[in-house]
Design an enzyme around this catalytic site. Sequence first.
Site: not given
Length: 165
Positions: A71, A75, A104, A106
């Site tokens: 990941y 990014k 965050t 989410t």
Amino acid sequence: MVNNAAIFPGAPTVDQDQDPGTLDETLAANVRAPYLLTAALVPAMIAKGSGSIVNVSTMAARIGLPGLSVYSATKAALESLTRTWAAEFSPAGVRVNTVAPGPTRTDMVLASMGEENAVQFAKSTLLGRLADPREIAEVILFLASDRASYLTGATLAADAGRTAV
């Protein structure tokens, strides 16, 4: 245009080598898709002489976090594309920037980490809490707006100060 879609695999590198599809899928979603979308849409922005592209990265692109090798690498690639695209498109009036959120609240973060682990990780930030998705959206909105008309090629950390210290 906002390049925000992503997948978020988490596992130690030595475990991910058992499934090379994870690397391919993550590269496809997190690098290839924004690359192709940008290549398809930026010519119209250039023809118009204006536009704004905001890429969504992560603080994990800037600090080493165990289990996030795939990941974070994708990014970091997106942040590199931001700088390259700014150099290519900004002379024609198209700004390109990145927002790099921290932890965050989410669905994706909570599903992958679990709420307790996400809250615990958020305590490592200077503000000591998870971001509300709206807080990140406000940074994206700023970068896309004319209020950021002198910003291009930048990555703004919206990570509660986690990468600052």
